[in-house]
Structure formats: C-alpha cells, structure tokens
Scaffold this active site. Structure first.
Site, PDB file in Angstrom:
ATOM      1  N   ARG A  99     -10.147   0.717   8.018  1.00 46.81           N
ATOM      2  CA  ARG A  99      -9.676  -0.720   8.311  1.00 46.81           C
ATOM      3  C   ARG A  99     -11.019  -1.379   9.073  1.00 46.81           C
ATOM      4  NH1 ARG A  99      -3.832   0.305   8.608  1.00 46.81           N
ATOM      5  NH2 ARG A  99      -2.623  -1.809   9.142  1.00 46.81           N
TER       6      ARG A  99
ATOM      7  N   ARG B  47      11.722  -6.531   6.043  1.00 45.86           N
ATOM      8  CA  ARG B  47      11.932  -4.909   6.296  1.00 45.86           C
ATOM      9  C   ARG B  47      12.224  -4.801   7.604  1.00 45.86           C
ATOM     10  NH1 ARG B  47       6.704  -1.345   5.649  1.00 45.86           N
ATOM     11  NH2 ARG B  47       6.072  -2.655   7.250  1.00 45.86           N
TER      12      ARG B  47
ATOM     13  N   ARG C 202      11.109  -1.458  11.941  1.00 45.34           N
ATOM     14  CA  ARG C 202       9.691  -0.975  12.483  1.00 45.34           C
ATOM     15  C   ARG C 202       9.466  -2.130  13.321  1.00 45.34           C
ATOM     16  NH1 ARG C 202       4.727   0.148   8.356  1.00 45.34           N
ATOM     17  NH2 ARG C 202       3.573  -1.281   9.804  1.00 45.34           N
TER      18      ARG C 202
ATOM     19  N   ARG D 270      -0.853  -9.124  13.024  1.00 49.95           N
ATOM     20  CA  ARG D 270      -1.402  -7.997  12.109  1.00 49.95           C
ATOM     21  C   ARG D 270      -2.366  -8.845  11.093  1.00 49.95           C
ATOM     22  NH1 ARG D 270       3.990  -5.590  10.643  1.00 49.95           N
ATOM     23  NH2 ARG D 270       3.048  -4.369   9.270  1.00 49.95           N
TER      24      ARG D 270
ATOM     25  N   LYS E 252       0.848  -1.248   0.157  1.00 48.59           N
ATOM     26  CA  LYS E 252      -0.025   0.177   0.126  1.00 48.59           C
ATOM     27  C   LYS E 252       0.983   1.165   0.143  1.00 48.59           C
ATOM     28  CE  LYS E 252      -2.209  -1.075   3.862  1.00 48.59           C
ATOM     29  NZ  LYS E 252      -1.513  -2.502   4.303  1.00 48.59           N
TER      30      LYS E 252
HETATM   31  P1  AP5 Z   1       4.579  -1.446   2.039  1.00 48.75           P
HETATM   32  O1  AP5 Z   1       4.439  -0.821   0.907  1.00 48.75           O
HETATM   33  O2  AP5 Z   1       5.211  -0.759   3.209  1.00 48.75           O
HETATM   34  O3  AP5 Z   1       3.454  -2.339   2.495  1.00 48.75           O
HETATM   35  P2  AP5 Z   1       2.080  -1.851   3.265  1.00 48.75           P
HETATM   36  O4  AP5 Z   1       0.761  -2.367   2.743  1.00 48.75           O
HETATM   37  O5  AP5 Z   1       2.089  -0.415   3.579  1.00 48.75           O
HETATM   38  O6  AP5 Z   1       2.386  -2.738   4.703  1.00 48.75           O
HETATM   39  P3  AP5 Z   1       2.408  -1.831   6.035  1.00 48.75           P
HETATM   40  O7  AP5 Z   1       3.347  -2.778   6.791  1.00 48.75           O
HETATM   41  O8  AP5 Z   1       2.524  -0.254   6.227  1.00 48.75           O
HETATM   42  O9  AP5 Z   1       1.006  -2.348   6.465  1.00 48.75           O
HETATM   43  P4  AP5 Z   1       0.125  -2.150   7.613  1.00 48.75           P
HETATM   44  O10 AP5 Z   1      -1.081  -2.215   7.154  1.00 48.75           O
HETATM   45  O11 AP5 Z   1       0.370  -3.401   8.791  1.00 48.75           O
HETATM   46  O12 AP5 Z   1       0.656  -0.758   8.575  1.00 48.75           O
HETATM   47  P5  AP5 Z   1       0.019   0.511   8.683  1.00 48.75           P
HETATM   48  O13 AP5 Z   1       1.071   1.345   8.903  1.00 48.75           O
HETATM   49  O14 AP5 Z   1      -1.140   0.930   8.061  1.00 48.75           O
HETATM   50  O15 AP5 Z   1       5.555  -2.678   1.567  1.00 48.75           O
HETATM   51  C1  AP5 Z   1       6.068  -3.844   2.582  1.00 48.75           C
HETATM   52  C2  AP5 Z   1       7.397  -3.980   2.330  1.00 48.75           C
HETATM   53  O16 AP5 Z   1       7.431  -4.614   1.311  1.00 48.75           O
HETATM   54  C3  AP5 Z   1       8.347  -2.857   2.134  1.00 48.75           C
HETATM   55  O17 AP5 Z   1       9.643  -3.307   2.714  1.00 48.75           O
HETATM   56  C4  AP5 Z   1       8.435  -2.613   0.724  1.00 48.75           C
HETATM   57  O18 AP5 Z   1       9.776  -2.117   0.244  1.00 48.75           O
HETATM   58  C5  AP5 Z   1       8.335  -4.290   0.223  1.00 48.75           C
HETATM   59  N1  AP5 Z   1       7.697  -4.181  -1.203  1.00 48.75           N
HETATM   60  C6  AP5 Z   1       6.511  -3.327  -1.628  1.00 48.75           C
HETATM   61  N2  AP5 Z   1       6.359  -4.026  -2.735  1.00 48.75           N
HETATM   62  C7  AP5 Z   1       6.725  -5.111  -3.052  1.00 48.75           C
HETATM   63  C8  AP5 Z   1       7.050  -5.932  -4.295  1.00 48.75           C
HETATM   64  N3  AP5 Z   1       6.108  -5.689  -5.154  1.00 48.75           N
HETATM   65  N4  AP5 Z   1       7.883  -6.831  -4.243  1.00 48.75           N
HETATM   66  C9  AP5 Z   1       8.850  -7.095  -3.113  1.00 48.75           C
HETATM   67  N5  AP5 Z   1       8.702  -6.133  -2.053  1.00 48.75           N
HETATM   68  C10 AP5 Z   1       7.804  -5.086  -2.044  1.00 48.75           C
HETATM   69  O19 AP5 Z   1      -0.498   0.338  10.349  1.00 48.75           O
HETATM   70  C11 AP5 Z   1       0.339  -0.045  11.271  1.00 48.75           C
HETATM   71  C12 AP5 Z   1      -0.156  -0.104  12.564  1.00 48.75           C
HETATM   72  O20 AP5 Z   1      -0.868   1.157  12.805  1.00 48.75           O
HETATM   73  C13 AP5 Z   1      -1.581  -1.047  12.559  1.00 48.75           C
HETATM   74  O21 AP5 Z   1      -1.326  -2.479  13.133  1.00 48.75           O
HETATM   75  C14 AP5 Z   1      -2.562  -0.459  13.759  1.00 48.75           C
HETATM   76  O22 AP5 Z   1      -2.191  -0.660  15.171  1.00 48.75           O
HETATM   77  C15 AP5 Z   1      -2.501   1.124  13.482  1.00 48.75           C
HETATM   78  N6  AP5 Z   1      -3.254   1.601  12.512  1.00 48.75           N
HETATM   79  C16 AP5 Z   1      -2.988   2.277  11.477  1.00 48.75           C
HETATM   80  N7  AP5 Z   1      -4.181   2.574  10.656  1.00 48.75           N
HETATM   81  C17 AP5 Z   1      -5.233   2.266  11.608  1.00 48.75           C
HETATM   82  C18 AP5 Z   1      -6.639   2.239  11.448  1.00 48.75           C
HETATM   83  N8  AP5 Z   1      -7.167   3.047  10.320  1.00 48.75           N
HETATM   84  N9  AP5 Z   1      -7.355   1.847  12.316  1.00 48.75           N
HETATM   85  C19 AP5 Z   1      -6.951   1.508  13.658  1.00 48.75           C
HETATM   86  N10 AP5 Z   1      -5.463   1.218  13.750  1.00 48.75           N
HETATM   87  C20 AP5 Z   1      -4.589   1.615  12.682  1.00 48.75           C
HETATM   88 MG    MG Z   2       2.136   0.931   4.990  1.00 44.03          MG
END
Ligand code: AP5
Ligand code: MG
Length: 193
Positions: free
Chosen positions: A90, A129, A135, A146, A14
């Site tokens: 979410r 990562r 992280r 997660r 994402k």
């Molecule tokens: P990346 O692009 O970072 O993927 P992502 O989908 O953004 O993954 P996240 O780890 O950010 O997901 P998340 O949903 O758990 O985290 P968030 O910050 O939203 O890619 C991941 C890795 O893969 C990177 O190293 C990248 O380089 C690599 N990659 C990407 N594309 C690739 C490809 N094609 N091939 C190979 N490698 C690739 O949430 C974190 C926490 O915050 C949650 O757990 C929760 O506690 C809280 N939170 C956030 N939003 C909310 C909400 N709306 N409600 C409640 N709690 C929330």
């Molecule tokens: Mg992300």
C-alpha cells in the site's frame, strides 16, 4: 509460481475477486486487512495497535506491516502455486520490501491487477456492507478517509509496477462474474507464456 498483487481502492472488490482467483489457480490468499482484523478479534497487542489506525482509516506503519508479512511468508505452507497479495503493498516502501522478501525465497512478483471502480460505486458498496456486516471502518466518514489515503499514499504504488512492466488494468464495474472473467483472461495469458 504465480505471485499476484490485487490492487485497488477500498471497495473495489479485491477480497471478493481474490477468493475466486485463489480457488481457480490454487493460490495462497494473503490479505493484510484480514490478518489485522484477526489480530483485533484475538485481542493481541498488534490487534490493539491495528484498531487505533483502522478505526480512523489510516495506514499502519510500514515496518509493522512488513514484519507481519515476513512472518506469514516464513511460516506458510508451500502447497500452492503462488500467492495473491490483497491490500499489500500500500506504499512504495512496502512494494520495495516485498521485492526483497520474495527474492529471499527466490521468487518475484509476476503481475499486478488494478481493479478500477468509480468513487460513487465504491462508496455505495462500502456503505451497504457497513449496514449489513458492521465492519466498523465502513461508515461514511472513515470511508472518505480511506479513499483519501488511497489517493495520496497508495496510488503511487501503481507507477512502481508500471515501471517494472507488471501492471494490468481491470475494469472493475459490473457483476462479480464479469470482472472475474476479465481477470482470468489476463492470468490465463500470463500462465500460457
Ligand atoms: P471487497 O471485495 O471487500 O473489496 P475490497 O477491495 O477488498 O475492499 P476493502 O473494504 O477490504 O478494502 P480496504 O482496502 O479498505 O480494506 P483492507 O481490509 O485491505 O468488496 C467490498 C464490498 O463490495 C463487499 O460488500 C462486496 O460484497 C461488494 N462487491 C464486491 N464486488 C462487487 C461487484 N462487482 N458489484 C457489487 N458489489 C460488489 O484494509 C483495512 C485497513 O487495514 C486499512 O484502512 C488500514 O488501516 C489497514 N491495513 C491493511 N493493509 C495495510 C497495509 N498493507 N499497510 C497499512 N495498513 C494496512
Ligand atoms: Mg478487502
């Protein structure tokens, strides 16, 4: 205005794809995860609360996230063609709140893009990562939580947008460029309408 939800499991790409989409289509990137990590870094009260949930892989309460997002929309500059929501909504309650918030600004969600990636690949990306950037929710135990939370609390959000006729599936395996091309095809078709 092009208001997009980029949706998918942790590690589905994402954030990575949002950066590309934002620059090609001149959108504002709103990532609730990035906003929360900025609060943690700034040691605010919200950051302290966020840390306690993020470190376990649990979702923060809906009202906390919805309030944070409402503030962001109120104060964001309007020099863009729309917004890409990354990591939000979410839960179905967050999706309903988003509709309401956008209506208050005379706007609506244009479409959802779901990046679908298989579980082994998600884990592989996140563990890698975790080893590189530290992280602290990128360790195997929290990653498993997660993924469970995604399955139980977040996946139902897809039906909300399927029912609204706004859902688009994107096959999320492959190189970053290949996946971006699939996304751009959907967005170009939508913006041509
Ligand atoms: P990346 O692009 O970072 O993927 P992502 O989908 O953004 O993954 P996240 O780890 O950010 O997901 P998340 O949903 O758990 O985290 P968030 O910050 O939203 O890619 C991941 C890795 O893969 C990177 O190293 C990248 O380089 C690599 N990659 C990407 N594309 C690739 C490809 N094609 N091939 C190979 N490698 C690739 O949430 C974190 C926490 O915050 C949650 O757990 C929760 O506690 C809280 N939170 C956030 N939003 C909310 C909400 N709306 N409600 C409640 N709690 C929330
Ligand atoms: Mg992300």
């Amino acid at each position: 205005m092009l208001n997009i939800i980029i949706f998918g499991a942790p590690g589905s790409g994402k954030g990575t794809q949002s950066e590309r989409i934002t620059s090609k289509y001149k959108l504002l990137h709103v990532s609730t995860g990035d906003m929360l990590r900025a609060e943690i870094a700034a040691k605010t009260t919200l950051g302290e609360l966020a840390q306690s949930y993020i470190s376990k892989g649990h979702l923060l309460p809906d009202e906390v996230i919805i309030d944070m997002l409402a503030e962001k929309l109120k104060h964001s500059k309007k020099n863009h063609n729309g917004i890409i929501f990354d990591g939000f909504p979410r839960t179905v309650a967050q999706a309903q709140a988003l509709d309401k918030m956008l209506q208050e600004h005379n706007q609506h969600v244009s479409l959802m893009l779901e990046l679908e990636v298989e579980k082994d690949e998600l884990i592989k990306r996140l563990v890698k990562r975790g080893e590189q950037s530290g992280r602290d929710d990128d360790n195997l135990e929290v990653i498993q939580n997660r993924l469970q939370v995604y399955h139980h609390q977040t996946e139902p959000v897809m039906d909300f947008y399927k029912n609204a006729g706004k859902y688009n599936h994107i096959q999320g395996n492959g190189t970053v460029e290949e996946i971006f091309e699939l996304i751009a095809n959907v967005l170009d078709k939508h913006t041509d309408k």
